[in-house]
Motif scaffolding. Structure first.
Motif, PDB file in Angstrom:
ATOM      1  N   GLU A   6     100.038  -0.464  15.368  1.00  0.00           N
ATOM      2  CA  GLU A   6      99.266  -0.243  16.348  1.00  0.00           C
ATOM      3  C   GLU A   6      99.490  -0.910  17.595  1.00  0.00           C
ATOM      4  OE1 GLU A   6      96.538  -1.005  12.603  1.00  0.00           O
ATOM      5  OE2 GLU A   6      98.269  -1.794  13.609  1.00  0.00           O
ATOM      6  N   GLY A   8      98.858  -0.891  22.560  1.00  0.00           N
ATOM      7  CA  GLY A   8      98.231  -0.341  23.693  1.00  0.00           C
ATOM      8  C   GLY A   8      96.713  -1.047  23.803  1.00  0.00           C
ATOM      9  N   ARG A  19      94.437   3.222  25.939  1.00  0.00           N
ATOM     10  CA  ARG A  19      94.827   4.397  25.011  1.00  0.00           C
ATOM     11  C   ARG A  19      95.751   3.582  23.928  1.00  0.00           C
ATOM     12  NH1 ARG A  19      98.655   9.641  25.074  1.00  0.00           N
ATOM     13  NH2 ARG A  19     100.421   8.168  25.170  1.00  0.00           N
ATOM     14  N   SER A  21      97.871   3.659  20.244  1.00  0.00           N
ATOM     15  CA  SER A  21      98.700   4.140  19.590  1.00  0.00           C
ATOM     16  C   SER A  21      98.971   3.664  18.313  1.00  0.00           C
ATOM     17  CB  SER A  21     100.112   4.460  20.504  1.00  0.00           C
ATOM     18  OG  SER A  21      99.906   4.945  21.596  1.00  0.00           O
ATOM     19  N   CYS A  22      99.301   4.475  17.551  1.00  0.00           N
ATOM     20  CA  CYS A  22      99.610   4.113  15.973  1.00  0.00           C
ATOM     21  C   CYS A  22     100.640   4.906  15.554  1.00  0.00           C
ATOM     22  CB  CYS A  22      98.385   4.371  15.205  1.00  0.00           C
ATOM     23  SG  CYS A  22      98.638   4.085  13.366  1.00  0.00           S
ATOM     24  N   THR A  23     101.742   4.415  15.035  1.00  0.00           N
ATOM     25  CA  THR A  23     102.858   4.924  14.489  1.00  0.00           C
ATOM     26  C   THR A  23     103.058   4.634  12.910  1.00  0.00           C
ATOM     27  OG1 THR A  23     104.248   3.085  15.117  1.00  0.00           O
ATOM     28  CG2 THR A  23     104.191   5.158  16.800  1.00  0.00           C
ATOM     29  N   ARG A  72      96.168  13.311  17.697  1.00  0.00           N
ATOM     30  CA  ARG A  72      97.508  13.425  17.011  1.00  0.00           C
ATOM     31  C   ARG A  72      98.462  14.166  17.442  1.00  0.00           C
ATOM     32  NH1 ARG A  72      95.631  14.529  11.200  1.00  0.00           N
ATOM     33  NH2 ARG A  72      97.622  14.269  10.812  1.00  0.00           N
ATOM     34  N   ASP A  73      99.382  13.400  17.202  1.00  0.00           N
ATOM     35  CA  ASP A  73     100.806  14.339  17.858  1.00  0.00           C
ATOM     36  C   ASP A  73     101.634  14.123  16.566  1.00  0.00           C
ATOM     37  OD1 ASP A  73     103.470  15.234  18.603  1.00  0.00           O
ATOM     38  OD2 ASP A  73     103.025  14.418  20.593  1.00  0.00           O
ATOM     39  N   LYS A  76     105.434  13.373  17.035  1.00  0.00           N
ATOM     40  CA  LYS A  76     105.910  12.065  17.233  1.00  0.00           C
ATOM     41  C   LYS A  76     105.366  11.293  16.091  1.00  0.00           C
ATOM     42  CE  LYS A  76     105.733  12.952  22.069  1.00  0.00           C
ATOM     43  NZ  LYS A  76     105.364  12.121  23.520  1.00  0.00           N
ATOM     44  N   THR A  78     102.392  10.247  15.474  1.00  0.00           N
ATOM     45  CA  THR A  78     101.690   9.148  16.290  1.00  0.00           C
ATOM     46  C   THR A  78     100.249   9.715  16.176  1.00  0.00           C
ATOM     47  OG1 THR A  78     103.429   8.650  17.381  1.00  0.00           O
ATOM     48  CG2 THR A  78     101.481   7.815  18.333  1.00  0.00           C
ATOM     49  N   TYR A  80      96.530   8.539  18.273  1.00  0.00           N
ATOM     50  CA  TYR A  80      96.184   7.995  19.445  1.00  0.00           C
ATOM     51  C   TYR A  80      94.557   7.819  19.515  1.00  0.00           C
ATOM     52  CZ  TYR A  80     100.722   9.744  21.305  1.00  0.00           C
ATOM     53  OH  TYR A  80     101.937  10.059  21.350  1.00  0.00           O
ATOM     54  N   GLN A  82      92.158   7.618  22.879  1.00  0.00           N
ATOM     55  CA  GLN A  82      91.737   7.434  24.045  1.00  0.00           C
ATOM     56  C   GLN A  82      90.539   6.953  24.446  1.00  0.00           C
ATOM     57  OE1 GLN A  82      93.794   8.123  27.056  1.00  0.00           O
ATOM     58  NE2 GLN A  82      92.112   6.660  28.176  1.00  0.00           N
TER      59      GLN A  82
END
Length: 125
Positions: A6, A8, A19, A21-23, A72-73, A76, A78, A80, A82
Protein backbone atom coordinates in the motif's frame (compact mmCIF):
# COMPACT_ATOMS: atom_id res chain seq x y z
CA UNK A 1 1.73 -16.18 -1.28
CA UNK A 2 -0.11 -12.99 -2.09
CA UNK A 3 1.76 -9.88 -1.10
CA UNK A 4 0.39 -6.39 -1.32
CA UNK A 5 2.04 -3.02 -0.96
CA UNK A 6 0.00 0.00 0.00
CA UNK A 7 1.14 3.55 -0.67
CA UNK A 8 -0.14 7.09 -0.91
CA UNK A 9 -0.88 7.85 2.70
CA UNK A 10 0.31 10.94 4.48
CA UNK A 11 -0.62 13.93 6.56
CA UNK A 12 -3.35 16.16 5.22
CA UNK A 13 -5.57 18.88 6.59
CA UNK A 14 -9.28 18.34 7.01
CA UNK A 15 -11.03 18.78 3.70
CA UNK A 16 -8.03 17.59 1.75
CA UNK A 17 -7.60 14.60 -0.52
CA UNK A 18 -5.35 11.60 -0.89
CA UNK A 19 -5.20 8.71 -3.31
CA UNK A 20 -4.09 5.38 -1.99
CA UNK A 21 -2.64 2.70 -4.25
CA UNK A 22 -2.22 -1.00 -3.76
CA UNK A 23 -0.09 -3.24 -5.91
CA UNK A 24 0.00 -6.99 -5.59
CA UNK A 25 2.48 -9.73 -6.36
CA UNK A 26 1.59 -13.35 -6.65
CA UNK A 27 -1.96 -12.60 -7.76
CA UNK A 28 -3.66 -11.16 -10.79
CA UNK A 29 -6.07 -8.61 -9.38
CA UNK A 30 -8.31 -8.98 -12.40
CA UNK A 31 -9.93 -12.09 -11.00
CA UNK A 32 -10.29 -11.09 -7.38
CA UNK A 33 -12.61 -9.18 -5.14
CA UNK A 34 -10.61 -6.37 -3.61
CA UNK A 35 -10.97 -4.17 -0.60
CA UNK A 36 -9.66 -1.35 1.51
CA UNK A 37 -9.75 -1.65 5.26
CA UNK A 38 -8.61 0.63 8.03
CA UNK A 39 -7.72 0.44 11.66
CA UNK A 40 -7.56 3.38 13.99
CA UNK A 41 -5.73 3.18 17.32
CA UNK A 42 -7.77 1.27 19.86
CA UNK A 43 -10.35 0.22 17.30
CA UNK A 44 -11.01 -2.89 15.29
CA UNK A 45 -10.15 -3.10 11.64
CA UNK A 46 -13.13 -2.14 9.51
CA UNK A 47 -14.06 -2.46 5.88
CA UNK A 48 -13.96 0.90 4.15
CA UNK A 49 -14.67 -0.05 0.57
CA UNK A 50 -14.71 -3.22 -1.48
CA UNK A 51 -15.15 -3.90 -5.17
CA UNK A 52 -16.14 -7.11 -6.86
CA UNK A 53 -13.89 -8.86 -9.35
CA UNK A 54 -16.17 -7.78 -12.18
CA UNK A 55 -16.17 -4.20 -10.99
CA UNK A 56 -19.95 -4.19 -11.08
CA UNK A 57 -20.43 -4.10 -7.32
CA UNK A 58 -18.87 -1.74 -4.84
CA UNK A 59 -19.43 -1.27 -1.14
CA UNK A 60 -18.73 1.81 0.92
CA UNK A 61 -19.08 2.16 4.64
CA UNK A 62 -21.58 4.78 5.68
CA UNK A 63 -18.81 6.94 7.10
CA UNK A 64 -17.06 7.33 3.73
CA UNK A 65 -19.93 7.08 1.28
CA UNK A 66 -19.93 10.02 -1.09
CA UNK A 67 -16.34 10.97 -0.21
CA UNK A 68 -14.27 7.93 -1.18
CA UNK A 69 -14.12 6.13 -4.50
CA UNK A 70 -12.64 2.70 -5.06
CA UNK A 71 -11.32 1.74 -8.47
CA UNK A 72 -9.14 -0.88 -10.05
CA UNK A 73 -6.78 -0.89 -13.00
CA UNK A 74 -6.39 -4.52 -13.95
CA UNK A 75 -3.81 -3.71 -16.60
CA UNK A 76 -1.58 -2.18 -13.94
CA UNK A 77 -2.56 -4.78 -11.34
CA UNK A 78 -3.38 -1.91 -9.01
CA UNK A 79 -6.22 -0.97 -6.70
CA UNK A 80 -6.93 2.64 -5.78
CA UNK A 81 -8.87 4.54 -3.16
CA UNK A 82 -9.54 8.18 -3.90
CA UNK A 83 -10.31 9.94 -0.65
CA UNK A 84 -11.83 13.40 -0.75
CA UNK A 85 -13.13 15.69 1.98
CA UNK A 86 -11.01 13.91 4.53
CA UNK A 87 -11.93 14.32 8.16
CA UNK A 88 -9.93 13.73 11.35
CA UNK A 89 -12.00 10.60 11.99
CA UNK A 90 -10.53 9.12 8.81
CA UNK A 91 -7.16 8.97 10.54
CA UNK A 92 -6.07 5.33 10.54
CA UNK A 93 -3.74 2.80 9.03
CA UNK A 94 -5.18 1.74 5.71
CA UNK A 95 -4.74 -1.74 4.32
CA UNK A 96 -5.72 -3.32 1.06
CA UNK A 97 -6.71 -6.93 0.55
CA UNK A 98 -6.58 -8.90 -2.65
CA UNK A 99 -7.61 -12.34 -1.45
CA UNK A 100 -10.42 -13.83 0.63
CA UNK A 101 -12.47 -10.65 0.27
CA UNK A 102 -16.22 -10.92 0.41
CA UNK A 103 -18.20 -8.10 -1.12
CA UNK A 104 -21.91 -7.74 -1.54
CA UNK A 105 -24.88 -5.73 -0.45
CA UNK A 106 -23.89 -4.37 2.91
CA UNK A 107 -20.88 -6.64 3.06
CA UNK A 108 -17.19 -5.80 2.84
CA UNK A 109 -14.91 -8.09 4.80
CA UNK A 110 -11.93 -10.34 4.56
CA UNK A 111 -12.28 -13.88 5.73
CA UNK A 112 -8.63 -14.63 6.37
CA UNK A 113 -5.08 -13.85 5.33
CA UNK A 114 -2.07 -11.86 6.27
CA UNK A 115 -2.13 -8.10 6.11
CA UNK A 116 0.49 -5.91 4.50
CA UNK A 117 2.23 -3.07 6.27
CA UNK A 118 -0.48 -0.61 5.36
CA UNK A 119 -0.20 3.10 4.72
CA UNK A 120 -0.86 5.70 7.40
CA UNK A 121 -3.41 8.42 6.79
CA UNK A 122 -3.45 11.28 9.26
CA UNK A 123 -5.96 14.09 8.96
CA UNK A 124 -5.41 17.19 11.04
CA UNK A 125 -8.25 19.46 12.10
Amino acid sequence: QVQVVESGGGLVQAGGSLRLSCTASGLRLAGANLGWFRQAPGKEREGVSCISWTGSSAYYSDSVKGRFTISRDNAKNTLYLQMNSLQPEDTAMYYCAADNVVVGVGVCRRISGYWGQGTQVTVSS
